[in-house]
Design a protein around this motif. Sequence first.
Motif, PDB file in Angstrom:
ATOM      1  N   ARG A   1       0.818  -1.210   0.000  1.00 35.70           N
ATOM      2  CA  ARG A   1       0.000   0.000   0.000  1.00 35.70           C
ATOM      3  C   ARG A   1       0.852   1.260   0.000  1.00 35.70           C
ATOM      4  O   ARG A   1       1.980   1.275   0.497  1.00 35.70           O
ATOM      5  CB  ARG A   1      -0.962   0.008   1.186  1.00 35.70           C
ATOM      6  N   LYS A   2       0.305   2.345  -0.552  1.00 36.10           N
ATOM      7  CA  LYS A   2       0.960   3.649  -0.544  1.00 36.10           C
ATOM      8  C   LYS A   2       0.824   4.252   0.855  1.00 36.10           C
ATOM      9  O   LYS A   2      -0.248   4.206   1.445  1.00 36.10           O
ATOM     10  CB  LYS A   2       0.286   4.565  -1.574  1.00 36.10           C
ATOM     11  N   LYS A   3       1.935   4.811   1.377  1.00 35.14           N
ATOM     12  CA  LYS A   3       1.902   5.420   2.699  1.00 35.14           C
ATOM     13  C   LYS A   3       1.702   6.930   2.585  1.00 35.14           C
ATOM     14  O   LYS A   3       2.131   7.545   1.614  1.00 35.14           O
ATOM     15  CB  LYS A   3       3.210   5.151   3.451  1.00 35.14           C
TER      16      LYS A   3
ATOM     17  N   PRO B   1       5.340   9.648  -2.122  1.00 34.96           N
ATOM     18  CA  PRO B   1       4.694   9.573  -3.430  1.00 34.96           C
ATOM     19  C   PRO B   1       4.243   8.156  -3.811  1.00 34.96           C
ATOM     20  O   PRO B   1       3.288   7.982  -4.564  1.00 34.96           O
ATOM     21  CB  PRO B   1       5.758  10.086  -4.392  1.00 34.96           C
ATOM     22  N   LYS B   2       4.953   7.135  -3.289  1.00 37.88           N
ATOM     23  CA  LYS B   2       4.606   5.733  -3.567  1.00 37.88           C
ATOM     24  C   LYS B   2       4.780   4.917  -2.292  1.00 37.88           C
ATOM     25  O   LYS B   2       4.957   5.496  -1.216  1.00 37.88           O
ATOM     26  CB  LYS B   2       5.511   5.197  -4.694  1.00 37.88           C
TER      27      LYS B   2
END
Length: 130
Positions: free
Chosen positions: A113-115, A119-120
Amino acid sequence: MSMEVVNTLGRRKAAVARIYMTPGKGEIVINNKPLEVYFTTGVLQYTATQALLLTNQLGKFDIKVNLDGGGVKGQAEALRLAISRALCEIDAENRSVLKANGLLTRDSRVVERKKPGQPKARKRFQFSKR
């Protein structure tokens, strides 16, 4: 092969394959479409039928598949796992061949998952000292 219908489940990433395997002429129907129509490339068709090829069962079962979620590669691999599990239920002797080729392992790798504040998933914004 005395069983009438074998019902199993296979998953990969977000893809879920529910199959109903019956003794028959080797027809594979995925979401009411033939295998060749649903999986257009040869690689995906091979991936989906790999368990049947390894156990020499390719023309012996009719398989009805409900496929949902994920992309085409994940769906093909989910179908491969479901077919492998069904073949083990039908005949326990298939297990050693399938296990040696890694077809009974549920590949649990999913997208990280993105935090927040990034940005990623792992990439960071450029650090500025001043």
